[in-house]
Design a protein around this motif. Sequence first.
Motif, PDB file in Angstrom:
ATOM      1  N   ALA A 254       0.831  -1.207   0.000  1.00  0.00           N
ATOM      2  CA  ALA A 254       0.000   0.000   0.000  1.00  0.00           C
ATOM      3  C   ALA A 254       0.863   1.252   0.000  1.00  0.00           C
ATOM      4  CB  ALA A 254      -0.922  -0.014   1.216  1.00  0.00           C
ATOM      5  N   HIS A 255       1.957   1.231   0.768  1.00  0.00           N
ATOM      6  CA  HIS A 255       2.860   2.385   0.795  1.00  0.00           C
ATOM      7  C   HIS A 255       3.536   2.588  -0.552  1.00  0.00           C
ATOM      8  CE1 HIS A 255       6.730   4.424   1.498  1.00  0.00           C
ATOM      9  NE2 HIS A 255       6.050   5.124   2.412  1.00  0.00           N
ATOM     10  N   ASP A 256       4.031   1.473  -1.142  1.00  0.00           N
ATOM     11  CA  ASP A 256       4.727   1.589  -2.427  1.00  0.00           C
ATOM     12  C   ASP A 256       3.791   2.068  -3.530  1.00  0.00           C
ATOM     13  OD1 ASP A 256       7.001   0.731  -1.173  1.00  0.00           O
ATOM     14  OD2 ASP A 256       6.828  -1.361  -1.847  1.00  0.00           O
ATOM     15  N   ALA A 262       8.717   3.424  -8.871  1.00  0.00           N
ATOM     16  CA  ALA A 262       8.927   2.183  -9.613  1.00  0.00           C
ATOM     17  C   ALA A 262       7.679   1.302  -9.570  1.00  0.00           C
ATOM     18  CB  ALA A 262      10.128   1.429  -9.032  1.00  0.00           C
ATOM     19  N   THR A 263       7.081   1.176  -8.387  1.00  0.00           N
ATOM     20  CA  THR A 263       5.849   0.378  -8.272  1.00  0.00           C
ATOM     21  C   THR A 263       4.721   1.011  -9.079  1.00  0.00           C
ATOM     22  OG1 THR A 263       6.520  -0.313  -6.048  1.00  0.00           O
ATOM     23  CG2 THR A 263       4.204  -0.620  -6.645  1.00  0.00           C
ATOM     24  N   GLN A 264       4.624   2.324  -9.003  1.00  0.00           N
ATOM     25  CA  GLN A 264       3.573   3.014  -9.764  1.00  0.00           C
ATOM     26  C   GLN A 264       3.773   2.825 -11.263  1.00  0.00           C
ATOM     27  OE1 GLN A 264       3.824   7.040  -8.371  1.00  0.00           O
ATOM     28  NE2 GLN A 264       2.745   6.598  -6.445  1.00  0.00           N
ATOM     29  N   ALA A 265       5.033   2.832 -11.718  1.00  0.00           N
ATOM     30  CA  ALA A 265       5.308   2.618 -13.137  1.00  0.00           C
ATOM     31  C   ALA A 265       4.907   1.207 -13.564  1.00  0.00           C
ATOM     32  CB  ALA A 265       6.781   2.865 -13.429  1.00  0.00           C
ATOM     33  N   LYS A 266       5.170   0.210 -12.691  1.00  0.00           N
ATOM     34  CA  LYS A 266       4.777  -1.164 -13.014  1.00  0.00           C
ATOM     35  C   LYS A 266       3.264  -1.275 -13.160  1.00  0.00           C
ATOM     36  CE  LYS A 266       8.692  -3.406 -10.683  1.00  0.00           C
ATOM     37  NZ  LYS A 266       9.081  -4.293  -9.561  1.00  0.00           N
TER      38      LYS A 266
END
Length: 403
Positions: A254-256, A262-266
């Motif tokens: 949830a934090h990432d 990077a997580t948002q880009a994935k």
Amino acid sequence: MRRVATGLLVAMAGLFLVARFNAGGHPAWGYVQAFAEAAMVGGLADWFAVTALFRHPLGLPIPHTAIVPRNKDRIGDTLAVFLKDNFLIPRVVAQRMRGIDIAGAAGRWLTEGNATAAGGRMRYGAARLAANILESLDQERLGGMVRGALSGQLRRLDVAPLLGQALEAAIADGRHGPLMDGTIRRAARILESNQHLIRAMVHERAGAVLRWTGLDETLANKIIDGLEKLVHAMADDPDHPLRAKAEEGLAQLAHDLQHDPATQAKVARFKDEMLDNPALGNWWQGVWETMRAGLLRMARDPDAMMAGRLGEALRQLGTTLQSDPVLAATINRFARRAVVGAASDYGDAIVRLVSDTVRGWDAATITGRLENAVGRDLQYIRINGTLVGGIVGLAIHAIDGWL
């Protein structure tokens, strides 16, 4: 009314002839003749005036006749300016709208209008109109527009932070517990139905000695038993250490999702891949066709629609609009601002529409429409002119006789 006025004029002419023929018989015939003569003059004068508004009397091009056809463009411009200066001023529109209870009228129609004949006609008319519009539109193009609009909105939407916020809120409220329980139960069923895969894996990786002695089967059973005990322990113990680790992982995810680029880009790449998948486009098409079919069914059978859950929801909305003054005031204020804004933004366009429409009419059309609108009163002018002229002629003849 035109026949009445003309008939009265003909009657005066006949009366004049009768009086003229009997003029020497009695002094009273002189008064009758004077009345009929003046009535003919008054009727003919008013006939000329009324006819001159719309056409040339007797087809003769007399100056200042056929006023309406000759000035139709000026009439259209004057009418348009009159509408703008007296009706489409935002201040006037706002003042008028303050006295109109849009919310109350909508609430009464939703709760009671369907029981009245007018409400039923309005409902069926609106339903037919909606069905005709849906059936007349190009479904392939419209479906493509719907898919394109949904796809465009999803592409512009930053999904990762929303998912992160939703997951964080679920963890804070403890709503993730059923999800984890369901995941664990699912894992138990997967383990139970795939034991043969574990046995085959152990058998393939065991040495020849283990396979010869049969210990590979014993080892596989131990592994399966251990995994089953672990899954059941996690299902039965909410405070199991592995559950705590899983919750820590969910919290980190949830934090990432909210803060890690990077997580948002994935997530964004996964979203774009999903949207580019033709299967998703076919699914959108199926959803649109289902929605369209449902709308057509409701439009073709408004009674069934109003008798179902949607009808009950609409009736509840109508009750709320009548009983909640704050909501009613908000809706009325919104409607007033919308109408005032439309008058301010599109007043000039409305004026041009009126002016251009009148300019586009041919002379016969505008003459016929205006004459149909006010012609009855104009024929009363002819009748009154005939009678008033006769009375004036009678009075003049009487005064002349007395003098």
